[in-house]
Design a protein around this motif. Structure first.
Motif, PDB file in Angstrom:
ATOM      1  N   ALA A  75       2.664  14.799  -1.265  1.00 20.08           N
ATOM      2  CA  ALA A  75       2.929  14.193   0.041  1.00 20.08           C
ATOM      3  C   ALA A  75       3.412  12.760  -0.180  1.00 20.08           C
ATOM      4  O   ALA A  75       2.726  11.789   0.174  1.00 20.08           O
ATOM      5  N   PRO A  76       4.582  12.594  -0.791  1.00 22.40           N
ATOM      6  CA  PRO A  76       5.072  11.237  -1.070  1.00 22.40           C
ATOM      7  C   PRO A  76       5.389  10.479   0.210  1.00 22.40           C
ATOM      8  O   PRO A  76       5.783  11.069   1.224  1.00 22.40           O
ATOM      9  N   ALA A  77       5.222   9.190   0.158  1.00 16.36           N
ATOM     10  CA  ALA A  77       5.504   8.349   1.323  1.00 16.36           C
ATOM     11  C   ALA A  77       7.011   8.142   1.454  1.00 16.36           C
ATOM     12  O   ALA A  77       7.667   7.691   0.517  1.00 16.36           O
ATOM     13  N   THR A  78       7.556   8.496   2.606  1.00 19.89           N
ATOM     14  CA  THR A  78       8.984   8.260   2.865  1.00 19.89           C
ATOM     15  C   THR A  78       9.091   7.481   4.173  1.00 19.89           C
ATOM     16  O   THR A  78       8.726   6.329   4.234  1.00 19.89           O
ATOM     17  N   THR A  79       9.556   8.130   5.211  1.00 16.14           N
ATOM     18  CA  THR A  79       9.549   7.501   6.532  1.00 16.14           C
ATOM     19  C   THR A  79       8.224   7.808   7.211  1.00 16.14           C
ATOM     20  O   THR A  79       7.579   8.819   6.930  1.00 16.14           O
ATOM     21  N   THR A  80       7.825   6.975   8.138  1.00 21.42           N
ATOM     22  CA  THR A  80       6.578   7.189   8.854  1.00 21.42           C
ATOM     23  C   THR A  80       6.769   8.193   9.976  1.00 21.42           C
ATOM     24  O   THR A  80       7.906   8.500  10.381  1.00 21.42           O
ATOM     25  N   LEU A  81       5.666   8.716  10.488  1.00 15.81           N
ATOM     26  CA  LEU A  81       5.736   9.656  11.599  1.00 15.81           C
ATOM     27  C   LEU A  81       6.395   9.014  12.815  1.00 15.81           C
ATOM     28  O   LEU A  81       7.211   9.646  13.497  1.00 15.81           O
ATOM     29  N   VAL A 119      28.396  14.813  -0.243  1.00 11.54           N
ATOM     30  CA  VAL A 119      29.002  14.136   0.910  1.00 11.54           C
ATOM     31  C   VAL A 119      28.011  14.078   2.066  1.00 11.54           C
ATOM     32  O   VAL A 119      27.863  13.039   2.735  1.00 11.54           O
ATOM     33  N   ALA A 120      27.309  15.191   2.311  1.00  6.23           N
ATOM     34  CA  ALA A 120      26.324  15.224   3.396  1.00  6.23           C
ATOM     35  C   ALA A 120      25.189  14.236   3.134  1.00  6.23           C
ATOM     36  O   ALA A 120      24.728  13.546   4.056  1.00  6.23           O
ATOM     37  N   LEU A 121      24.744  14.170   1.882  1.00  7.46           N
ATOM     38  CA  LEU A 121      23.674  13.233   1.527  1.00  7.46           C
ATOM     39  C   LEU A 121      24.119  11.790   1.747  1.00  7.46           C
ATOM     40  O   LEU A 121      23.375  10.976   2.320  1.00  7.46           O
ATOM     41  N   ALA A 122      25.334  11.481   1.330  1.00  5.68           N
ATOM     42  CA  ALA A 122      25.850  10.127   1.507  1.00  5.68           C
ATOM     43  C   ALA A 122      26.017   9.796   2.983  1.00  5.68           C
ATOM     44  O   ALA A 122      25.655   8.693   3.433  1.00  5.68           O
ATOM     45  N   ALA A 123      26.539  10.749   3.750  1.00  2.00           N
ATOM     46  CA  ALA A 123      26.747  10.508   5.181  1.00  2.00           C
ATOM     47  C   ALA A 123      25.427  10.291   5.904  1.00  2.00           C
ATOM     48  O   ALA A 123      25.301   9.381   6.738  1.00  2.00           O
ATOM     49  N   LEU A 151      21.659   7.186   8.890  1.00  2.00           N
ATOM     50  CA  LEU A 151      20.264   7.034   9.292  1.00  2.00           C
ATOM     51  C   LEU A 151      19.557   5.868   8.597  1.00  2.00           C
ATOM     52  O   LEU A 151      18.500   5.438   9.053  1.00  2.00           O
ATOM     53  N   ARG A 152      20.111   5.405   7.485  1.00  2.00           N
ATOM     54  CA  ARG A 152      19.555   4.282   6.722  1.00  2.00           C
ATOM     55  C   ARG A 152      18.057   4.459   6.405  1.00  2.00           C
ATOM     56  O   ARG A 152      17.227   3.606   6.757  1.00  2.00           O
ATOM     57  N   PRO A 153      17.696   5.540   5.749  1.00  2.07           N
ATOM     58  CA  PRO A 153      16.290   5.722   5.363  1.00  2.07           C
ATOM     59  C   PRO A 153      15.973   4.850   4.159  1.00  2.07           C
ATOM     60  O   PRO A 153      16.878   4.261   3.546  1.00  2.07           O
ATOM     61  N   PRO A 154      14.703   4.760   3.764  1.00  4.52           N
ATOM     62  CA  PRO A 154      14.376   4.073   2.506  1.00  4.52           C
ATOM     63  C   PRO A 154      15.152   4.689   1.339  1.00  4.52           C
ATOM     64  O   PRO A 154      15.482   5.879   1.363  1.00  4.52           O
ATOM     65  N   ALA A 208      15.188  11.667  -2.134  1.00  3.00           N
ATOM     66  CA  ALA A 208      14.596  12.266  -3.334  1.00  3.00           C
ATOM     67  C   ALA A 208      13.146  12.653  -3.096  1.00  3.00           C
ATOM     68  O   ALA A 208      12.694  13.733  -3.519  1.00  3.00           O
ATOM     69  N   GLU A 209      12.406  11.807  -2.418  1.00  2.00           N
ATOM     70  CA  GLU A 209      10.994  12.090  -2.177  1.00  2.00           C
ATOM     71  C   GLU A 209      10.823  13.273  -1.215  1.00  2.00           C
ATOM     72  O   GLU A 209       9.920  14.095  -1.396  1.00  2.00           O
TER      73      GLU A 209
END
Length: 316
Positions: free
Chosen positions: A72-78, A137-141, A146-149, A154-155
Motif C-alpha cells: 500500500a505505497p503512499a501516492t496521492t491522498t484519498l 504516450v498515455a503515461l506522459a499525457a 494531472l500532475r501527480p507526485p 510507478a507506485e
C-alpha cells in the motif's frame, strides 16, 4: 528499426522499477519476484533455454513460498483522488483511450500509407510495438495533465501488481505450456482422434468441435493462449484450413474468442476470475464465474456462427 526486443526492454524496465521500489520498502519477496521477471525480459533473448527455465523455476519458488505480499505505497491522498474525480469526471478515462487509438490508428497508417516504407518497425510487429508506444504516450499525457507526485505512476502500478501477485504472469506461463504441449505432439494426437470421429466433409461439425475444443482446453489450462497452439495444430490448420479451405484469419481470430468463452467459466483463469473475487472480498470465490456463464455460452454460439459464415460461406 524498432524491434520486438525494444518492447522486452520496456517491460523489463517497468518490472525492474517495481522491484527496486519493493526493495526500498523491505518487501524482499516482492522485490525478488519482480526482479527475476525483469531479468527474464532483459536477458531472455540472449541466454540459453536452460537459464530461462531456471528463471521460471525461481519465479515459481518465490510465489509458491508466499513471497509476494500486498503493498500500500503512499501516492496521492484519498482527498486528492476524490477531488480529481469530482473535477474531471469521466475525462479521467481519456489517457486510457490513447493506448488503443495509438495502436489501431498507427497500424493503419503504417500499413496503408507511405509511412510504412520507412521500415521503422520490425515486420509484423508494428501493432504490439505501437501498443507499447501508446502506453508511454498515455503515461506522459496523464502525468502532464494531472500532475501527480513523481513516483505516483510507478507506485500505483506496484500496488496493483502486488494485489494481483503471481497471477499477473499466469497468461504467459500458460501460453508457454500450450507451446510445450504443441511441440510434444498433443495437437496431432487430438487431431487424429477428431479426424476419426468427425464425418468427412462435415465443415459445420468440424467448426463446432474446434470451438468446443478451444473452450474445454482453455478451461483446463486456464488461458486461451495455452489452448490455441494445441487446437490449431489438431483441427484448425489440418482440417479447417488445409482440407476445407477456410479463411485462416477468421479461424484464428474468432477461434481465440471462442477460447476466451472458456476463460469466463473456469477457476483456472485465476487472474481473471479468482483474483477479482478476492480483491472485492466476495464470500464465494466463484461468484464472478457464475455471473459470466450466462454471457459465455451465447457468445460461444455466436463465435461458431461467425467462423462458419466468415471463414467458409463468405470466403469460398
Amino acid at each position: 528499426m524498432i524491434t520486438y526486443e525494444w518492447l522486452y526492454l520496456l517491460a523489463g524496465a517497468f518490472f525492474a522499477g517495481w522491484s527496486i521500489l519493493s526493495l526500498r520498502d523491505r518487501r524482499i519477496g516482492n522485490a525478488a519476484f519482480w526482479g527475476v521477471l525483469a531479468a527474464s525480459f532483459f536477458l531472455g533473448s540472449h541466454v540459453s533455454d536452460f537459464v530461462n527455465g531456471v528463471l521460471v523455476l525461481a519465479l515459481v519458488t518465490i510465489a509458491g513460498a508466499g513471497g509476494i505480499k500486498r503493498s500500500a505505497p503512499a501516492t496521492t491522498t484519498l482527498a486528492e483522488r476524490v477531488g480529481d474525480a469530482e473535477r474531471f469526471g469521466n475525462r479521467l478515462f481519456y489517457p486510457a483511450l490513447i493506448v488503443p487509438v495509438t495502436a489501431v490508428a498507427g497500424t493503419l497508417l503504417y500499413n496503408y500509407t507511405p509511412f510504412g516504407e520507412t521500415g521503422l518497425f520490425e515486420p509484423r510487429r508494428e501493432t504490439l510495438l505501437l501498443f507499447g508506444i501508446g502506453v508511454l504516450v498515455a503515461l506522459a499525457a496523464a502525468t502532464v495533465w494531472l500532475r501527480p507526485p513523481l513516483l505516483a505512476p510507478a507506485e500505483e502500478g506496484r500496488r496493483l501488481l502486488d494485489s494481483i501477485g503471481w497471477a499477473a504472469i499466469l497468461p504467459q506461463m500458460l501460453a508457454a505450456l500450450g507451446a510445450v504441449f504443441a511441440l510434444a505432439g498433443v495437437g496431432e494426437i487430438i487431431g487424429a482422434l477428431a479426424g476419426g470421429a468427425i464425418p468427412e466433409g462435415s465443415v459445420l461439425l468440424t467448426v463446432v468441435v474446434f470451438a468446443l475444443g478451444m473452450v474445454l482446453f482453455t478451461m483446463i489450462m486456464g488461458n486461451a493462449f495455452a489452448a490455441f497452439p494445441v487446437m490449431v495444430a489438431a483441427i484448425g490448420i489440418p482440417l479447417l484450413v488445409e482440407e476445407y479451405g477456410g479463411n485462416p484469419a477468421v479461424i484464428g481470430a474468432v477461434g481465440m474468442l471462442a477460447g476466451f468463452c472458456g476463460t469466463l467459466m473456469t477457476p483456472m483463469a485465476a487472474n481473471f476470475n479468482i483474483v477479482p473475487a478476492a480483491l472485492l472480498e466476495l464470500n464465494d470465490q466463484n461468484a464472478v464465474i457464475r455471473q459470466q456463464i450466462g454471457t459465455a455460452l451465447p457468445l460461444l454460439a455466436c463465435n461458431i456462427v461467425i467462423i462458419y459464415v466468415g471463414a467458409f460461406l463468405l470466403w469460398n
